[in-house]
Enzyme design. Structure first.
Site, PDB file in Angstrom:
ATOM      1  N   THR A 138      -0.285   4.969   1.222  1.00 48.10           N
ATOM      2  CA  THR A 138      -0.451   5.936   2.297  1.00 48.10           C
ATOM      3  C   THR A 138      -0.329   4.956   3.354  1.00 48.10           C
ATOM      4  OG1 THR A 138      -1.945   7.225   0.766  1.00 48.10           O
ATOM      5  CG2 THR A 138      -2.295   7.467   2.957  1.00 48.10           C
ATOM      6  N   GLU A 142      -3.424  21.052   2.036  1.00 48.40           N
ATOM      7  CA  GLU A 142      -3.655  22.532   2.558  1.00 48.40           C
ATOM      8  C   GLU A 142      -3.515  22.574   3.677  1.00 48.40           C
ATOM      9  OE1 GLU A 142      -7.837  23.166   1.390  1.00 48.40           O
ATOM     10  OE2 GLU A 142      -6.984  24.489  -0.297  1.00 48.40           O
ATOM     11  N   ASP A 172       0.866  -1.336  -0.075  1.00 48.69           N
ATOM     12  CA  ASP A 172      -0.027  -0.061  -0.062  1.00 48.69           C
ATOM     13  C   ASP A 172       0.844   1.243   0.033  1.00 48.69           C
ATOM     14  OD1 ASP A 172      -2.319   1.734   0.467  1.00 48.69           O
ATOM     15  OD2 ASP A 172      -1.950   1.774   2.281  1.00 48.69           O
TER      16      ASP A 172
END
Length: 1104
Positions: free
Chosen positions: A420, A522, A418
């Protein structure tokens, strides 16, 4: 002027909508995995819902219970060929006509083997029971008879209404009814499902959100739900809510899945739709299979061949006995009469066959399996005790959750990982930036030489800023100095970062800001602006409050042009306190650079060079720009934007076209570089695995550009690769052509009919068959998305996909479902004769972990599902290197040496009986006494072989005996003589004369010098060939280990000078991963005012 997109789910259906929605619902329900055609339920009506036999909310990952443990465990153990063999042997020994050994010589070892294995299995399953009980007995509030009552998770049933509070896990898959937030918004973290830690937002439909926290209304709610049957699609849900005669569409945005955690929401109520094994979390767990190693299969094959060899020996000896009895024994009956049940030499030979079958059984000793279990257990403890795999920050050691797969670790060929949370920490760090042509972020010493950042590097002091985040680290002091001296461009750059976003702010304690972002990128950008003096503090639907260098300023929010996958940028339009209208934009450099004013060309060139530098370091980049707008121009544009937002046809394209009219002639401010922080040691681990010829496949649900960027950053994709192929077709034919085209470049002859693999496949071999390895003419990579993979995994394309992918050095599969991850692993297992390993950290990796030969769970911050379903668990990806190359290799070599030595010593022991038969008239007489036969494997020869198998380390080049060697060799010999004197002692012979019949034998035989001479000569003659072979092998038949050791010795004698590193600059095609990976934010929610605590009236939802 603010506009929102009306939510379809809030509008009652018209009949024309009904049929179109039903056709969609039926199409999504075609591929159901259960026999349930569709699910029907009614809220607050257990009596109705029990008619359908839905399971309760209990989960069960254990395999046994008190009643079935003994029969089921024995059934599994007797599937081992040797165990079944010894059970049959036991029955044969109970027949007096053929039994030549006492029955206890088989019963005792067999009971020991079965007991040890049963206890180990019971302990493993008991841990699963404890984990299940811990989950099933969690508390939850459920609505019962108009009151909230605390109950256990396992007692929750379909149709119940439950209350989940902030920071609590969702009990079951449930329909969101209402929440504490405006418009029943609910923020959730799905880390345990998909490994993503960024927040996602769900919203209840208006008809149920009005019930809020009113228990009277919730108790009276009797809505009926018809939805699809349970399935494993995490991002799909279709259903219909019927309430008060009206129908409402239900989709995935209304469903809270089990395993999610409620964040920033005081409470929410949900109607339970799926429970226990029907939840999407459990549907994705896959089936637990009993994993067996290649050594186990090899041992079964060896045992089978040994059975045949044993049968052959018994047949030869039986024939010999028949001939001897016919020629000599028949005439010798006066002295050695036949038994009454022996009528002829043929009958005697048949009985003698089974007698020798019992005597020669030691060729496959049952102690073999006892020793194997002990060795595996010991090697498992080495993993658990390994301090180099201990993660101190969480006080968590590595854990071998199974003891049967250790030697398999040393044979891994394919690693499926995987992304993340496994390769990356999913933590974004503001690393560098370029502002007005100046690069910030590098650290230099007093001599002007660039230095690498380390723990000792002095951090920038942000004490001047009371709102600074203490966890934020930056090392380049020149950027702070530019901020302090009032550099206008630097101030405008950070002001842009503090305004152009959709982050939510929470300030429960004065001065302590907590940001909740749709993406961690962000959050990192806004946090950076906060620390450098431009702190985003709060927002409403019409304003943004920013603290600029200690001064609070309020900006009027005029519009948010949110991010999407086509625009690859976002913009905000604000009115400053000085009454200037400003547009701030950030996005992919490939997009923003086309929107710049011509006067920014020279600055753009410098910034692009900086972006190249950032990309070489694997950083995620984006450009920042602004534009000051004329008030009259903005008013005219605003009118167009209003019309586009209210359009009922082609709204998205109209909004996009209007946005392009204002997002032009931008002035470039600079660029940011964010590090998607890899886990420690990931890069070095992957480089080492590549050197070991282990192929790395990354299977992720993330976007393609993000996955590729990380693949470059951690060296899965190397810059020196000849080519990286991208498969993105949307139909069978296109995908087939893309795969064939890639294979034509890697190995053109593989497309010819004369190719050996093609010739083999044209013969249509029977399943299962294995495809041999194909060597390409260079280094290549492959990228394929989940949509294309769905076609490629079908029968007519799966071999094309497999052959193409296996030629590549690395493969990236993105946008994958959990089921597709397991299918890819199964594909390689099915057609390749290799050992596969899957490693992941989230619930979406469980099916992949279970499908692989070896499953590893990362026990990180994304939940425990992967770890609970794994074979091995640890906290950091880089521990994989030590697990495979140290523990795996040592375990494999130890097991191979053990089997070789064990079969050797038992063949030597057994063949003496075969040789002795020719001197004893083939009469099934034993050359050893019964106790020697019983103790030979269990006691006399067990210590040296166990010592070798538990302590041998191939990395150590020892030329002498260690203390362990001395202990096991001399200890074994000493123990032999102690037992020998005890068994042949006068006391035992006098007490049990029928059992111990060799009075004084040991005492008398050990006095003979011939015995000791024979022992010394035997040892010397047996060791000479081994010593000679060990001396000559490195000289004439060196293996890789010998070459490596020689190379190490050479380098130690003649060390090489340190290499001079040169930085090769080149344009990179892997920039702006931020802009590509960022998902649509909370823009629509912000401008609609729905995030505010005070709810506007329904009539004012749409403003003109």
């Amino acid at each position: 002027m603010k506009y929102i997109k009306p939510f379809i789910s809030e509008i009652p259906w018209k009949y024309s909508w009904y049929y179109s929605a039903m056709s969609l619902f039926e199409s999504q329900s075609e591929n159901r995995q259960s026999g349930e055609p569709e699910r029907c339920l009614q809220a607050n009506n257990r009596e109705f819902n029990t008619l359908f036999g839905y399971p309760n909310n209990t989960i069960k990952t254990s395999k046994y219970n008190v009643l079935n443990f003994l029969p089921l465990n024995l059934f599994e153990q007797f599937q081992r060929l040797a165990n079944a063999y010894f059970l049959i042997l036991l029955f044969l020994q109970l027949i007096p006509q053929i039994s030549s050994l006492a029955w206890y010589t088989t019963v005792i070892p067999l009971m020991v083997v079965l007991s040890i294995t049963a206890v180990k299995d019971a302990i493993d399953d008991l841990k699963r029971h404890q984990n299940d009980n811990q989950v099933n007995n969690r508390s939850v509030l459920v609505l019962t008879n108009g009151r909230m009552k605390e109950d256990k998770w396992m007692n929750i049933q379909v149709g119940d209404i439950v209350k989940v509070e902030n920071n609590q896990s969702v009990t079951a898959d449930m329909l969101l009814l209402s929440s504490s937030e405006p418009y029943s918004l609910t923020y959730i973290e799905t880390a345990e499902l998909d490994g993503e830690t960024n927040l996602k937002v769900k919203q209840a439909i208006s008809v149920t959100s009005d019930m809020e926290n009113n228990l009277k209304l919730l108790s009276a709610f009797d809505g009926e739900v018809r939805c699809e049957s349970p399935n494993n699609k995490l991002d799909k849900f279709a259903g219909i809510l019927t309430y008060k005669g009206k129908n409402y569409i239900l989709d995935h945005d209304k469903l809270l899945l089990r395993g999610c955690v409620i964040r920033n929401t005081d409470w929410c109520y949900g109607l339970v739709i799926y429970t226990g094994p029907d939840t999407k979390l459990m549907q994705n767990c896959g089936k637990s299979t009993f994993k067996r190693t290649h050594i186990d299969h090899l041992m079964n094959v060896l045992v089978l061949w040994i059975f045949l060899f044993l049968g052959s020996m018994c047949f030869i000896l039986a024939v010999g006995h028949g001939i001897w009895e016919n020629k000599k024994g028949y005439y010798f009956q006066n002295f050695l009469p036949w038994k009454e049940y022996v009528s002829s030499s043929v009958v005697s030979a048949i009985l003698m066959f089974w007698s020798y079958f019992i005597i020669l059984n030691t060729v496959v000793p049952i102690s073999l399996y006892v020793s194997v279990e002990i060795i595996r257990l010991g090697n498992s403890y080495y993993i658990n005790w390994d301090r180099k795999m201990f993660y101190a920050p969480k006080n968590t050691p590595a854990q071998a959750r199974t003891t049967t797969l250790n030697e398999e670790l040393g044979q891994v060929k394919y690693v499926f990982s995987d992304k993340t949370g496994t390769l990356t920490q999913n933590i974004m760090i503001f690393k560098k930036c370029s502002i007005n042509g100046t690069l910030y972020g590098d650290v230099y010493d007093k001599n002007g030489q660039r230095v690498e950042v380390s723990e000792k590097t002095e951090k920038v002091d942000f004490s001047y800023n009371k709102l600074a985040d203490p966890k934020f680290s930056f090392y380049d002091k020149t950027l702070v100095e530019a901020v302090k001296r009032g550099d206008g461009r630097v101030h405008l750059f950070f002001l842009s970062l503090s305004l152009c976003h959709t982050v939510m702010s929470e300030e429960k304690v004065e001065g302590e800001l907590v940001y909740q972002a749709q993406s961690p990128d962000e959050g990192a950008l806004v946090t950076a602006a906060r620390n450098f003096g431009f702190a985003f503090r709060s927002r409403t639907s019409e304003t943004i409050t920013v603290v600029e260098m200690g001064e609070t300023k309020v900006y009027q929010l005029l519009a948010i042009l949110d991010f999407d996958n086509v625009r690859k940028r976002m913009s905000v339009i604000v009115r400053t306190p000085e009454d200037r209208v400003m547009l701030f934009c950030k996005g992919a450099d490939t997009i923003v650079c086309q929107l710049l004013h011509p006067s920014c060309r020279s600055l753009g060139d410098v910034t692009m060079e900086h972006l190249d530098d950032f990309a070489i370091e694997g950083l995620r980049t984006l450009m920042v720009a602004y534009r000051e707008l004329d008030n009259a121009f903005f008013q005219a544009w605003s009118k167009k934007h209003s019309e586009a937002c209210l359009s009922l046809e082609d709204r998205e394209n109209k909004i996009s076209n209007v946005s392009e009219e204002i997002e032009k002639d931008l002035m470039l401010l600079g660029a940011t570089a964010i590090e998607d922080k890899l886990q420690d040691g990931v890069l070095e681990t992957i480089i080492t695995l590549n050197k070991a010829k282990i192929k790395m496949w990354t299977l992720t649900g993330d976007k393609q550009e993000t996955a590729v960027n990380i693949a470059h950053a951690c060296n899965i994709f190397e810059d020196e690769m000849d080519e990286i192929f991208i498969v993105e077709g949307k139909d069978d034919e296109t995908i087939w052509q893309e795969l064939r085209s890639a294979r034509a470049k890697m190995k053109p002859e593989s497309l010819l009919e004369s190719d050996p693999v093609n010739s083999y496949l044209t013969m249509k071999p029977k399943m299962p068959f294995k495809i041999p390895e194909e060597v390409p003419n260079g280094n290549y990579g492959l990228v394929i998305n989940g949509y294309s993979l769905a076609y490629a995994l079908e029968g007519n394309l799966e071999l094309e996909l497999l052959r193409t992918a296996c030629m590549c050095k690395a493969v990236i599969c993105c946008r994958m479902t959990p089921l597709q991850k397991a299918q890819v692993v199964e594909l390689v297992k099915r057609y390749k004769k290799v050992v596969t390993l899957a490693i992941g950290d989230g619930a979406n990796d469980v099916s992949m972990i279970k499908a692989a030969h070896i499953g590893i769970g990362i026990s990180g911050q994304e939940g425990m599902q992967a770890m609970l379903n794994s074979d091995y668990a640890f906290c950091q990806f880089h521990y994989l290197r030590r697990l495979l190359l140290v523990h795996g290799r040592w375990s494999y070599n130890r097991m191979c040496k053990f089997l070789s030595y064990f079969f050797y010593k038992n063949f030597v022991f057994t063949l003496v009986h075969f040789w002795y038969a020719f001197f004893s008239g083939f009469s099934a007489q034993t050359v050893y006494d019964t106790w020697f036969i019983t103790f030979y494997n269990l006691v006399y020869t067990s210590l040296p072989v166990l010592g070798l198998s538990l302590f041998d380390q191939i990395a150590l080049e020892t030329t002498y005996w260690t203390m362990i060697s001395h202990f096991f060799i001399w200890g074994s010999l000493g123990f032999y003589f102690c037992v020998l004197f005890f068994l042949y002692s006068d006391g035992l012979c006098l007490m049990f004369p029928n059992v111990f019949q060799f009075l004084g034998v040991a005492r008398n035989i050990l006095k003979l010098p011939q015995l000791w001479l024979s022992l010394v000569l035997s040892v010397v003659l047996c060791m000479l060939p081994v010593i000679g072979y060990q001396f000559l092998k490195p000289l004439f038949w060196p293996v890789s280990v010998d070459k490596v050791i020689d190379r190490i010795h050479h380098c130690m004698r003649h060390p090489l000078p340190p290499p001079i590193r040169t930085k090769v600059k080149h344009a990179s095609s892997r920039r702006s991963a931020y802009a590509f990976s960022h998902k649509q934010g909370f823009g629509a929610l912000i401008t609609s005012g729905k995030t505010m605590k005070g709810k506007p009236k329904k009539s004012s939802l749409l403003k003109k």
